[in-house]
Structure formats: C-alpha cells, structure tokens
Scaffold this active site. Structure first.
Site, PDB file in Angstrom:
ATOM      1  CE  LYS A   1      -3.850   0.197   2.664  1.00 24.59           C
ATOM      2  NZ  LYS A   1      -4.762  -0.211   3.769  1.00 24.59           N
TER       3      LYS A   1
ATOM      4  NE  ARG B   1      -9.905 -11.003   1.225  1.00 27.38           N
ATOM      5  CZ  ARG B   1      -8.815 -11.671   0.911  1.00 27.38           C
ATOM      6  NH1 ARG B   1      -7.704 -11.527   1.584  1.00 27.38           N
ATOM      7  NH2 ARG B   1      -8.806 -12.505  -0.128  1.00 27.38           N
TER       8      ARG B   1
ATOM      9  CB  ILE C   1       3.455   4.726  -8.009  1.00 30.82           C
ATOM     10  CG1 ILE C   1       2.366   3.744  -7.607  1.00 30.82           C
ATOM     11  CG2 ILE C   1       4.805   4.099  -7.946  1.00 30.82           C
ATOM     12  CD1 ILE C   1       2.406   2.437  -8.403  1.00 30.82           C
TER      13      ILE C   1
ATOM     14  CD  GLU D   1      -6.185 -12.648  -4.951  1.00 30.24           C
ATOM     15  OE1 GLU D   1      -6.441 -13.678  -5.564  1.00 30.24           O
ATOM     16  OE2 GLU D   1      -7.025 -12.031  -4.261  1.00 30.24           O
TER      17      GLU D   1
ATOM     18  CB  ALA E   1     -16.192  -7.502  -9.482  1.00 34.25           C
TER      19      ALA E   1
ATOM     20  CB  SER F   1     -12.516 -16.887   5.158  1.00 33.29           C
ATOM     21  OG  SER F   1     -12.109 -16.758   3.923  1.00 33.29           O
TER      22      SER F   1
ATOM     23  CG  HIS G   1     -18.805 -11.271  -4.070  1.00 35.52           C
ATOM     24  ND1 HIS G   1     -19.141 -10.980  -2.775  1.00 35.52           N
ATOM     25  CD2 HIS G   1     -18.008 -12.359  -4.025  1.00 35.52           C
ATOM     26  CE1 HIS G   1     -18.565 -11.863  -1.970  1.00 35.52           C
ATOM     27  NE2 HIS G   1     -17.867 -12.704  -2.704  1.00 35.52           N
TER      28      HIS G   1
ATOM     29  CE  LYS H   1      -8.878 -20.069  -1.871  1.00 39.60           C
ATOM     30  NZ  LYS H   1      -8.673 -18.728  -2.404  1.00 39.60           N
TER      31      LYS H   1
ATOM     32  NE  ARG I   1     -11.456  -6.553  -4.928  1.00 45.78           N
ATOM     33  CZ  ARG I   1     -12.375  -7.245  -4.237  1.00 45.78           C
ATOM     34  NH1 ARG I   1     -13.378  -6.643  -3.663  1.00 45.78           N
ATOM     35  NH2 ARG I   1     -12.274  -8.563  -4.144  1.00 45.78           N
TER      36      ARG I   1
HETATM   37  P1  0O2 Z   1     -12.435 -13.236  -1.826  1.00 42.42           P
HETATM   38  O1  0O2 Z   1     -13.141 -13.111  -0.542  1.00 42.42           O
HETATM   39  O2  0O2 Z   1     -12.907 -12.247  -2.867  1.00 42.42           O
HETATM   40  O3  0O2 Z   1     -10.948 -13.239  -1.701  1.00 42.42           O
HETATM   41  P2  0O2 Z   1      -8.263 -19.461  -5.716  1.00 42.42           P
HETATM   42  O4  0O2 Z   1      -9.781 -19.399  -5.773  1.00 42.42           O
HETATM   43  O5  0O2 Z   1      -7.646 -18.175  -5.216  1.00 42.42           O
HETATM   44  O6  0O2 Z   1      -7.773 -20.647  -4.975  1.00 42.42           O
HETATM   45  P3  0O2 Z   1      -7.496 -18.893  -8.391  1.00 42.42           P
HETATM   46  O7  0O2 Z   1      -8.044 -19.580  -9.600  1.00 42.42           O
HETATM   47  O8  0O2 Z   1      -6.037 -18.538  -8.414  1.00 42.42           O
HETATM   48  O9  0O2 Z   1      -7.775 -19.772  -7.146  1.00 42.42           O
HETATM   49  O10 0O2 Z   1      -8.319 -17.599  -8.106  1.00 42.42           O
HETATM   50  P4  0O2 Z   1      -8.856 -16.540  -9.153  1.00 42.42           P
HETATM   51  O11 0O2 Z   1     -10.105 -17.061  -9.766  1.00 42.42           O
HETATM   52  O12 0O2 Z   1      -7.756 -16.107 -10.064  1.00 42.42           O
HETATM   53  O13 0O2 Z   1      -9.199 -15.367  -8.186  1.00 42.42           O
HETATM   54  C1  0O2 Z   1     -10.030 -15.543  -7.080  1.00 42.42           C
HETATM   55  C2  0O2 Z   1     -10.588 -14.216  -6.640  1.00 42.42           C
HETATM   56  O14 0O2 Z   1     -10.969 -13.422  -7.784  1.00 42.42           O
HETATM   57  C3  0O2 Z   1     -11.889 -14.411  -5.879  1.00 42.42           C
HETATM   58  O15 0O2 Z   1     -11.584 -14.503  -4.518  1.00 42.42           O
HETATM   59  C4  0O2 Z   1     -12.676 -13.146  -6.200  1.00 42.42           C
HETATM   60  O16 0O2 Z   1     -12.249 -12.087  -5.372  1.00 42.42           O
HETATM   61  C5  0O2 Z   1     -12.254 -12.847  -7.615  1.00 42.42           C
HETATM   62  N1  0O2 Z   1     -13.160 -13.495  -8.610  1.00 42.42           N
HETATM   63  C6  0O2 Z   1     -12.837 -14.514  -9.424  1.00 42.42           C
HETATM   64  N2  0O2 Z   1     -13.864 -14.842 -10.225  1.00 42.42           N
HETATM   65  C7  0O2 Z   1     -14.875 -13.998  -9.915  1.00 42.42           C
HETATM   66  C8  0O2 Z   1     -16.216 -13.823 -10.415  1.00 42.42           C
HETATM   67  O17 0O2 Z   1     -16.694 -14.520 -11.306  1.00 42.42           O
HETATM   68  N3  0O2 Z   1     -16.964 -12.830  -9.824  1.00 42.42           N
HETATM   69  C9  0O2 Z   1     -16.471 -12.032  -8.830  1.00 42.42           C
HETATM   70  N4  0O2 Z   1     -17.290 -11.083  -8.330  1.00 42.42           N
HETATM   71  N5  0O2 Z   1     -15.208 -12.185  -8.339  1.00 42.42           N
HETATM   72  C10 0O2 Z   1     -14.434 -13.142  -8.871  1.00 42.42           C
HETATM   73  P5  0O2 Z   1     -12.370 -15.498  -3.562  1.00 42.42           P
HETATM   74  O18 0O2 Z   1     -11.436 -16.535  -3.084  1.00 42.42           O
HETATM   75  O19 0O2 Z   1     -13.623 -15.968  -4.235  1.00 42.42           O
HETATM   76  O20 0O2 Z   1     -12.807 -14.683  -2.322  1.00 42.42           O
END
Ligand code: 0O2
Length: 227
Positions: A47, A72, A53, A168, A180, A78, A184, A82, A106
């Site tokens: 951050k 966060r 920047i 992340e 998004a 959670s 969500h 997971k 984010r």
């Molecule tokens: P939170 O509470 O938002 O963190 P992973 O699921 O991380 O094990 P992967 O494939 O690396 O595996 O993750 P990905 O799909 O690249 O990124 C996951 C995160 O992207 C999600 O976090 C969401 O924040 C966001 N995201 C991915 N797909 C969608 C979508 O279709 N809609 C929305 N609104 N957000 C999405 P988490 O873990 O779901 O929870």
C-alpha cells in the site's frame, strides 16, 4: 496482545484446567498472531508503494491513476473453509504454504491503461517477487469477471529478521469493480438460485460495461491528445 490475552482468559474450563492443553492453545494463538502481523505488514508495504506512485503521478501529471485502495486479511474461518474445500491439512503451516490470498489488496483505477501501468510498476520493483499474474481483462472469466490479478511476494523487515509474504493484488477499473461487487453480492448473498438466464444476463452486463470502459479510455486519450 489483547486478542492473545482475551483468548487465554476465555478458554473452556476443560482446557483451562489442563496445563499441557493450555500451553498448546497459547502457542497456537501466538503463532497465528505472528502470521497475521506478517501478512498485515506485507499489505502495508504494498500500500505504501502504491500511494507513493499515485502521489508521484499526481505531482508530475496532475492526475491520479488510482481511484481507491482496499485491503483485507482473510478471516480464520475463511482460511479454514478454503483449506477444507481444497482437501488440505488445516493448520498454520498448510495455510502459509497453500493459500496465496491470505493478504489481499484491491486497487481500483480510473482507466484500463492505468491498470497495466500499475502492474508494470509493481513488476519493476526488484525486491518484489512476482509469483503469478492472470489477465482476466484480456481473457475474461466465463462469468464475465474482469480484473488483473497478481500474487507478489514482498519483503517484510521485522526487528531482527527479513522475511517474505505473498499478497494477492487485484487491479481493476471503477467499472469492473462496480460489476464484480454487485455480481458477488447477487451470487453469494442471495438465497435464491442463479439460473442460466441470470448468468447470461450478468455476462451481458459485464460485456456492456467493458465496452463503456474502452470508450471512456478512448475519450481520455482524445482529450489528452495521446495516440
Ligand atoms: P475473496 O473473498 O474475494 O478473496 P483461488 O480461488 O484463489 O484458490 P485462483 O483460480 O487462483 O484460485 O483464483 P482466481 O479465480 O484467479 O481469483 C479468485 C478471486 O478473484 C476471488 O476470490 C474473487 O475475489 C475474484 N473473482 C474470481 N472470479 C470472480 C467472479 O466470477 N466474480 C467475482 N465477483 N469475483 C471473482 P475469492 O477466493 O472468491 O474470495
């Protein structure tokens, strides 16, 4: 140490009366607090750089590429959820090894080009190790989701050691964030089923928003006379 003391003071009688159990719980709680502190600090490192920047851009070009920064830490519930979902051992070591999104940032940008500028600047730091990058803007998810994802291992300097922790970073425009956030909410906070028609409608909204993002970017470039 509030959380630490509070947990120990509120242990169930069955644990409290057993010295060995009490010590085990105390060491687990302390280990968890150390982990939280490490990830919290990693978030602060990223951050701070993002704020630097952004203010540099503001000073040099009289504009802010970053509209907002949110962060966060994944909650213990959670993290456990997971690990269970992925059939992985549920303990601190396993969380550290297998979950790369315990610390999350984010970044909401004004325009699409700003996303890539921010991502490039993060990549240019020689002390940041890029573990993973996913461009869901060029390759949107089937849901319609768009965002630029990075997992970055960042150095954290503690009182007597230096260690790395993954963060992340999701970078998206205000428009992508609007979609998004609502999607969500609609998907996870509604009891009723999401039918294929609704999914299609949500995808179509995402495509419309993406089209508007490109037009807004184009207007910006035209106003500023940039090719
Ligand atoms: P939170 O509470 O938002 O963190 P992973 O699921 O991380 O094990 P992967 O494939 O690396 O595996 O993750 P990905 O799909 O690249 O990124 C996951 C995160 O992207 C999600 O976090 C969401 O924040 C966001 N995201 C991915 N797909 C969608 C979508 O279709 N809609 C929305 N609104 N957000 C999405 P988490 O873990 O779901 O929870």
């Amino acid at each position: 140490m509030d959380f630490y003391m509070e947990t120990l003071e509120n242990l169930p009688a069955v644990i409290n009366s057993n010295e060995g159990m009490r010590e085990l719980v105390a060491s687990l709680v302390y280990e968890f607090m150390e982990l939280q502190h490490l990830y919290d600090s990693a978030i602060e490192v990223v951050k701070t750089y993002l704020n630097i920047i952004d203010s540099e851009f503001s000073m040099k070009f009289q504009r802010n590429p970053i509209h907002n920064i949110d962060s966060r830490l994944k909650s213990p519930q959670s993290i456990i959820g997971k690990l269970q979902k992925k059939n992985l051992p549920v303990n601190i070591e396993s969380a550290q090894k297998n979950l790369l999104d315990i610390a999350g940032i984010r970044v909401t940008c004004c325009y699409i080009n700003d996303i890539y500028a921010v991502a490039d600047m993060l990549c240019s730091r020689d002390d940041f190790k890029i573990i993973k990058q996913k461009d869901y803007i060029k390759n949107p998810k089937s849901s319609g989701y768009r965002s630029y994802h990075m997992i970055v291992n960042v150095p954290v300097y503690l009182s007597n050691s230096k260690t790395y922790a993954p963060v992340e970073i999701q970078i998206r425009t205000i428009a992508m964030d609007f979609w998004a956030s609502l999607e969500h909410q609609l998907k996870y906070k509604t009891a009723s089923e999401i039918t294929p028609e609704i999914s299609q409608e949500l995808r179509s909204c995402a495509d419309k928003i993406a089209e508007t993002d490109i037009r807004m970017q184009d207007i910006f470039l035209r106003i500023h006379d940039i090719d």
